[in-house]
Scaffold this motif. Structure first.
Motif, mmCIF file in Angstrom:
data_model
loop_
_atom_site.group_PDB
_atom_site.id
_atom_site.type_symbol
_atom_site.label_atom_id
_atom_site.label_comp_id
_atom_site.label_asym_id
_atom_site.label_seq_id
_atom_site.Cartn_x
_atom_site.Cartn_y
_atom_site.Cartn_z
ATOM 1 N N TYR A 1 -8.697 -11.270 -0.294
ATOM 2 C CA TYR A 1 -8.057 -10.242 0.503
ATOM 3 C C TYR A 1 -6.553 -10.416 0.349
ATOM 4 O O TYR A 1 -6.082 -11.474 -0.083
ATOM 5 C CB TYR A 1 -8.417 -10.405 1.991
ATOM 6 C CG TYR A 1 -9.833 -10.039 2.351
ATOM 7 C CD1 TYR A 1 -10.903 -10.855 1.978
ATOM 8 C CD2 TYR A 1 -10.125 -8.885 3.087
ATOM 9 C CE1 TYR A 1 -12.214 -10.528 2.328
ATOM 10 C CE2 TYR A 1 -11.424 -8.551 3.441
ATOM 11 C CZ TYR A 1 -12.448 -9.384 3.055
ATOM 12 O OH TYR A 1 -13.743 -9.055 3.395
ATOM 13 N N LYS B 1 1.269 -4.155 6.986
ATOM 14 C CA LYS B 1 0.046 -3.473 6.569
ATOM 15 C C LYS B 1 -1.178 -4.265 6.995
ATOM 16 O O LYS B 1 -1.097 -5.466 7.288
ATOM 17 C CB LYS B 1 0.043 -3.252 5.054
ATOM 18 C CG LYS B 1 1.130 -2.314 4.568
ATOM 19 C CD LYS B 1 0.939 -2.005 3.101
ATOM 20 C CE LYS B 1 1.967 -0.988 2.616
ATOM 21 N NZ LYS B 1 1.772 -0.656 1.180
ATOM 22 N N GLN B 2 -2.313 -3.580 7.000
ATOM 23 C CA GLN B 2 -3.557 -4.260 7.341
ATOM 24 C C GLN B 2 -4.068 -5.076 6.164
ATOM 25 O O GLN B 2 -3.759 -4.782 5.004
ATOM 26 C CB GLN B 2 -4.612 -3.215 7.743
ATOM 27 C CG GLN B 2 -4.369 -2.581 9.101
ATOM 28 C CD GLN B 2 -5.553 -1.757 9.565
ATOM 29 O OE1 GLN B 2 -6.260 -1.177 8.753
ATOM 30 N NE2 GLN B 2 -5.786 -1.723 10.868
ATOM 31 N N ARG B 3 -4.838 -6.097 6.489
ATOM 32 C CA ARG B 3 -5.458 -6.891 5.440
ATOM 33 C C ARG B 3 -6.483 -6.022 4.715
ATOM 34 O O ARG B 3 -7.249 -5.289 5.349
ATOM 35 C CB ARG B 3 -6.135 -8.128 6.044
ATOM 36 C CG ARG B 3 -6.619 -9.139 5.027
ATOM 37 C CD ARG B 3 -7.121 -10.402 5.704
ATOM 38 N NE ARG B 3 -6.055 -11.106 6.411
ATOM 39 C CZ ARG B 3 -6.194 -12.345 6.891
ATOM 40 N NH1 ARG B 3 -7.329 -12.997 6.738
ATOM 41 N NH2 ARG B 3 -5.192 -12.910 7.528
ATOM 42 N N GLU B 4 -6.510 -6.117 3.378
ATOM 43 C CA GLU B 4 -7.453 -5.314 2.598
ATOM 44 C C GLU B 4 -8.199 -6.192 1.604
ATOM 45 O O GLU B 4 -7.679 -7.201 1.115
ATOM 46 C CB GLU B 4 -6.711 -4.193 1.842
ATOM 47 C CG GLU B 4 -5.683 -4.647 0.841
ATOM 48 C CD GLU B 4 -4.948 -3.482 0.181
ATOM 49 O OE1 GLU B 4 -5.285 -2.305 0.442
ATOM 50 O OE2 GLU B 4 -4.025 -3.756 -0.609
ATOM 51 N N GLN C 1 -2.651 -9.198 2.378
ATOM 52 C CA GLN C 1 -1.966 -8.532 3.488
ATOM 53 C C GLN C 1 -0.474 -8.501 3.198
ATOM 54 O O GLN C 1 0.162 -9.557 3.089
ATOM 55 C CB GLN C 1 -2.236 -9.246 4.810
ATOM 56 C CG GLN C 1 -1.701 -8.500 6.013
ATOM 57 C CD GLN C 1 -2.257 -9.017 7.322
ATOM 58 O OE1 GLN C 1 -2.759 -10.131 7.416
ATOM 59 N NE2 GLN C 1 -2.195 -8.190 8.351
#
Length: 121
Positions: free
Chosen positions: A37, A43-46, A39
């Motif tokens: 993942y 921003k959001q973790r993706e 981040q």
């Protein structure tokens, strides 16, 4: 206890490459899916990439063709080869693994501490 330790992050110019590693250690009976993942600030973790215990992989659209995830089950390690890096790939990268500590136990999610990847333009 189980630990995931990442390595391989750093500063690289756009177009360059990095290889991230994440080694799981401790009391481990079996590891199912593993993944990476990221981040970025604000921003959001993706989810960037994941790999199942049978080797099936999946990728975030923006990294397809540039990143490759792999694993070495003998070493309890997952890798992320990142090529053709872009400034927008700059983020803290975290590894994740679904781990069972004993044969009759249940699978749980574990996370690494994160490693910074910075891509300069």
């Amino acid at each position: 206890q189980v630990q995931l330790v990442e390595s391989g992050g750093g500063l690289v110019q756009a177009g360059g490459s990095l290889r991230l590693s994440c080694a799981a250690s401790g009391s481990i009976n079996r590891i199912n899916a593993m993944g990476w993942y990221r981040q970025a600030p604000g921003k959001q973790r993706e989810l960037v990439a994941h790999i199942t215990s049978s080797g099936n992989t999946g990728y975030l659209d923006s990294v397809k063709g540039r990143f490759t995830i792999s694993r070495d089950d003998a070493k309890n390690t997952v890798y992320l080869q990142m090529n053709s890096l872009k400034p927008e790939d700059t983020a803290v990268y975290y590894c994740n693994a679904d781990i069972r500590r004993t044969y009759y136990g249940r699978f749980q999610d574990y996370w690494g501490q994160g490693t910074q990847v910075t891509v300069s333009s």
